[in-house]
Motif scaffolding. Structure first.
Motif, mmCIF file in Angstrom:
data_model
loop_
_atom_site.group_PDB
_atom_site.id
_atom_site.type_symbol
_atom_site.label_atom_id
_atom_site.label_comp_id
_atom_site.label_asym_id
_atom_site.label_seq_id
_atom_site.Cartn_x
_atom_site.Cartn_y
_atom_site.Cartn_z
ATOM 1 N N ARG A 1 0.658 -1.213 -0.281
ATOM 2 C CA ARG A 1 0.094 -0.111 0.291
ATOM 3 C C ARG A 1 0.973 1.242 -0.087
ATOM 4 N NH1 ARG A 1 -5.099 -1.467 0.718
ATOM 5 N NH2 ARG A 1 -5.506 1.093 1.106
ATOM 6 N N GLY A 2 1.035 1.814 -1.149
ATOM 7 C CA GLY A 2 2.068 2.968 -1.189
ATOM 8 C C GLY A 2 3.563 2.316 -1.292
ATOM 9 N N ASP A 3 4.062 2.586 0.244
ATOM 10 C CA ASP A 3 5.654 2.854 -0.229
ATOM 11 C C ASP A 3 5.602 1.851 1.868
ATOM 12 O OD1 ASP A 3 7.019 4.085 -1.178
ATOM 13 O OD2 ASP A 3 6.520 6.388 0.408
ATOM 14 N N ASP A 4 3.609 1.248 2.046
ATOM 15 C CA ASP A 4 4.049 0.566 2.950
ATOM 16 C C ASP A 4 4.385 -1.058 2.966
ATOM 17 O OD1 ASP A 4 4.362 2.561 4.496
ATOM 18 O OD2 ASP A 4 2.288 2.754 5.401
ATOM 19 N N ILE A 5 4.654 -2.179 3.206
ATOM 20 C CA ILE A 5 3.824 -3.304 2.775
ATOM 21 C C ILE A 5 3.141 -3.949 4.262
ATOM 22 C CG2 ILE A 5 5.750 -5.847 3.579
ATOM 23 C CD1 ILE A 5 7.875 -4.797 1.655
ATOM 24 N N VAL A 6 2.627 -3.925 4.200
ATOM 25 C CA VAL A 6 1.661 -4.464 4.946
ATOM 26 C C VAL A 6 0.930 -6.017 5.731
ATOM 27 C CG1 VAL A 6 -0.916 -4.032 6.226
ATOM 28 C CG2 VAL A 6 -0.364 -2.174 4.761
ATOM 29 N N VAL A 7 1.437 -5.905 6.861
ATOM 30 C CA VAL A 7 0.924 -7.800 7.176
ATOM 31 C C VAL A 7 -0.465 -7.797 8.137
ATOM 32 C CG1 VAL A 7 1.833 -10.037 7.876
ATOM 33 C CG2 VAL A 7 2.965 -8.390 6.691
ATOM 34 N N ARG A 8 -1.509 -8.351 8.264
ATOM 35 C CA ARG A 8 -2.681 -8.432 8.318
ATOM 36 C C ARG A 8 -2.642 -9.802 10.413
ATOM 37 N NH1 ARG A 8 -7.833 -7.819 5.831
ATOM 38 N NH2 ARG A 8 -7.292 -6.691 4.518
ATOM 39 N N PRO A 9 -2.910 -8.847 11.506
ATOM 40 C CA PRO A 9 -2.894 -10.010 12.436
ATOM 41 C C PRO A 9 -2.753 -11.512 12.183
ATOM 42 C CG PRO A 9 -3.529 -8.243 12.787
ATOM 43 C CD PRO A 9 -3.831 -8.373 11.119
ATOM 44 N N ALA A 10 -2.602 -11.820 12.758
ATOM 45 C CA ALA A 10 -2.717 -14.007 12.610
ATOM 46 C C ALA A 10 -1.949 -14.048 14.194
ATOM 47 C CB ALA A 10 -1.238 -14.277 11.708
ATOM 48 N N SER A 11 -2.241 -15.636 14.497
ATOM 49 C CA SER A 11 -2.089 -16.239 15.622
ATOM 50 C C SER A 11 -0.820 -15.775 16.070
ATOM 51 C CB SER A 11 -2.249 -17.547 14.914
ATOM 52 O OG SER A 11 -3.802 -17.822 15.245
ATOM 53 N N GLY A 12 0.580 -15.242 16.697
ATOM 54 C CA GLY A 12 1.267 -14.695 17.641
ATOM 55 C C GLY A 12 1.808 -13.463 16.318
ATOM 56 N N GLN A 13 0.609 -13.419 16.286
ATOM 57 C CA GLN A 13 1.420 -11.846 15.815
ATOM 58 C C GLN A 13 -0.055 -10.788 16.570
ATOM 59 O OE1 GLN A 13 1.859 -10.743 11.872
ATOM 60 N NE2 GLN A 13 1.168 -9.164 12.256
ATOM 61 N N GLY A 14 -0.126 -10.434 17.098
ATOM 62 C CA GLY A 14 -1.765 -9.771 18.191
ATOM 63 C C GLY A 14 -1.511 -7.873 17.181
ATOM 64 N N ALA A 15 -1.366 -7.439 16.119
ATOM 65 C CA ALA A 15 -1.386 -6.129 15.651
ATOM 66 C C ALA A 15 -0.753 -6.429 14.017
ATOM 67 C CB ALA A 15 -0.622 -5.395 16.102
ATOM 68 N N ALA A 16 -1.607 -5.267 13.457
ATOM 69 C CA ALA A 16 -0.946 -5.142 11.554
ATOM 70 C C ALA A 16 0.200 -4.835 12.249
ATOM 71 C CB ALA A 16 -1.670 -4.080 11.581
ATOM 72 N N PHE A 17 1.768 -5.377 11.121
ATOM 73 C CA PHE A 17 3.330 -6.050 11.033
ATOM 74 C C PHE A 17 2.991 -4.876 10.266
ATOM 75 C CE2 PHE A 17 5.041 -8.902 14.438
ATOM 76 C CZ PHE A 17 4.321 -7.877 15.166
ATOM 77 N N VAL A 18 3.807 -3.611 10.010
ATOM 78 C CA VAL A 18 3.650 -2.939 8.076
ATOM 79 C C VAL A 18 5.387 -2.184 8.603
ATOM 80 C CG1 VAL A 18 3.131 -0.110 7.222
ATOM 81 C CG2 VAL A 18 1.294 -1.304 9.017
ATOM 82 N N PHE A 19 5.989 -2.350 7.501
ATOM 83 C CA PHE A 19 7.161 -1.768 6.535
ATOM 84 C C PHE A 19 7.371 -1.174 6.440
ATOM 85 C CE2 PHE A 19 6.340 -6.891 8.254
ATOM 86 C CZ PHE A 19 7.729 -6.974 8.823
ATOM 87 N N GLN A 20 8.297 -0.387 6.035
ATOM 88 C CA GLN A 20 8.577 0.623 5.893
ATOM 89 C C GLN A 20 10.050 1.510 5.357
ATOM 90 O OE1 GLN A 20 7.248 4.664 7.873
ATOM 91 N NE2 GLN A 20 4.632 4.301 7.083
ATOM 92 N N GLU A 21 10.965 1.335 4.515
ATOM 93 C CA GLU A 21 12.407 1.377 3.819
ATOM 94 C C GLU A 21 12.361 2.876 4.532
ATOM 95 O OE1 GLU A 21 14.975 1.836 0.121
ATOM 96 O OE2 GLU A 21 13.296 0.309 0.249
ATOM 97 N N LYS A 22 13.403 2.643 5.285
ATOM 98 C CA LYS A 22 13.806 3.503 5.511
ATOM 99 C C LYS A 22 15.318 4.674 5.180
ATOM 100 C CE LYS A 22 10.327 5.677 7.939
ATOM 101 N NZ LYS A 22 9.722 6.604 7.084
ATOM 102 N N ALA A 23 15.783 5.620 5.313
ATOM 103 C CA ALA A 23 17.279 5.228 4.365
ATOM 104 C C ALA A 23 17.984 5.492 5.281
ATOM 105 C CB ALA A 23 17.650 6.669 4.200
#
Length: 303
Positions: A281-303
């Protein structure tokens, strides 16, 4: 809570840095497997003296994730009966929201007593302070003792997410560097995202707990911490940004964690190789919550 020195500073006077995030889970083995599939190194299991246990993910910026499970139900029940706010709030959260989630945001402090006094004066104290010690072991098997003092704040809801200040009375002399190098290239937490259908009711709690004034209004409010941003969204704004329904919680709910990573393509390739569903989603890589991962994890590239 695991042990580490105070987050790197210096910070502006009065500001509260993000320390770590508490993520309830039903099973640490499931949490380890999930976090491993996301490219994180997971620390050895830590045992609390009041029945809970964790397996943390440490990041280069000094913040960390604390997946939390119930290790000894009898000890936890006694802790609740004895007035242990940390265990009582964990139980209340699980009873209300289930065993997988994101229950607490933890702020670094050098004076937990003063923080509790502020919470009490504002009518936001969640209960008595908690002091405890536990053993901490690094990746090489070296052990030392960590000691903590915690002060808790929450809104009117008895089962909503909460915030607490964590003072490290003793930081053990162990090497955590091997636990901070992750295959996904994650280096830190740049943003924590909370949700409420009544955000105006939550702004005072967050502002007092973090000692940070709110900026923005309406569907989106930001609180600038020295080392991260805490963003409060209404459910529509959360779904618009991340593509994930948030329900309609009137109480405070922590729902998303945004990580800084060195290279977004490294994350995308790793997730694909691990068969982890994700959205771009734009500059974000979004992983939805799952068992063992109780929140949305979002990855952003930072210099």
């Amino acid at each position: 809570m695991p042990a580490r020195p105070h987050s790197p500073g210096p910070y502006p006077p009065g500001a509260c840095p993000l320390d770590h995030l508490v993520l309830p889970t039903a099973n640490l083995g499931v949490a380890r497997a999930r976090l491993d599939s996301l490219g994180f190194v997971v620390a050895p299991t830590g045992i609390h003296p009041f029945g809970t246990e964790n397996c943390c993910v440490f990041l280069e910026d000094g913040t960390y994730l604390e997946p939390l499970a119930m290790g000894n139900a009898q000890a936890a029940a006694k802790a609740v009966a004895d007035g242990n706010v940390f265990v009582a709030r964990d139980r209340a959260y699980r009873d209300s929201c289930g065993n997988e989630g994101f229950s607490a945001l933890v702020l670094g402090t050098q004076n937990a007593d003063a923080d509790r006094a502020r919470y009490v004066e504002a009518g936001l104290s969640a209960g008595d302070m908690l002091s405890f010690s536990r053993a901490f072991t690094d990746a090489a098997g070296n052990s030392d003792t960590a000691s903590f003092k915690l002060a808790f704040a929450s809104g009117a809801g008895a089962t909503d997410a909460f915030l607490f200040a964590c003072e490290r009375i003793n930081a053990p002399k162990v090497d955590r560097s091997a636990l901070q190098v992750h295959a996904n290239g994650a280096t830190g937490i740049v943003e924590v995202v909370a949700v409420s259908s009544e955000p105006s009711e939550q702004r005072r709690l967050i502002s007092i707990a973090t000692r940070s004034p709110a900026t923005g209004q309406g569907s989106s409010t930001a609180f600038d911490l020295p080392n991260a941003t805490l963003t409060l969204l209404d459910p529509v704004a959360f779904e618009t940004r991340f593509g994930i329904p948030a329900g309609a919680p009137s109480e405070l709910r922590f729902a998303g964690i945004v990580f800084s990573v060195r290279f977004a393509n490294t994350v995308a390739k790793l997730l694909a190789a691990s068969s982890v569903e994700h959205d771009i989603r734009g500059d974000d890589i979004v992983v939805r919550p799952a068992s063992g991962q109780g929140a949305a994890f979002v990855f952003q590239e930072k210099a």
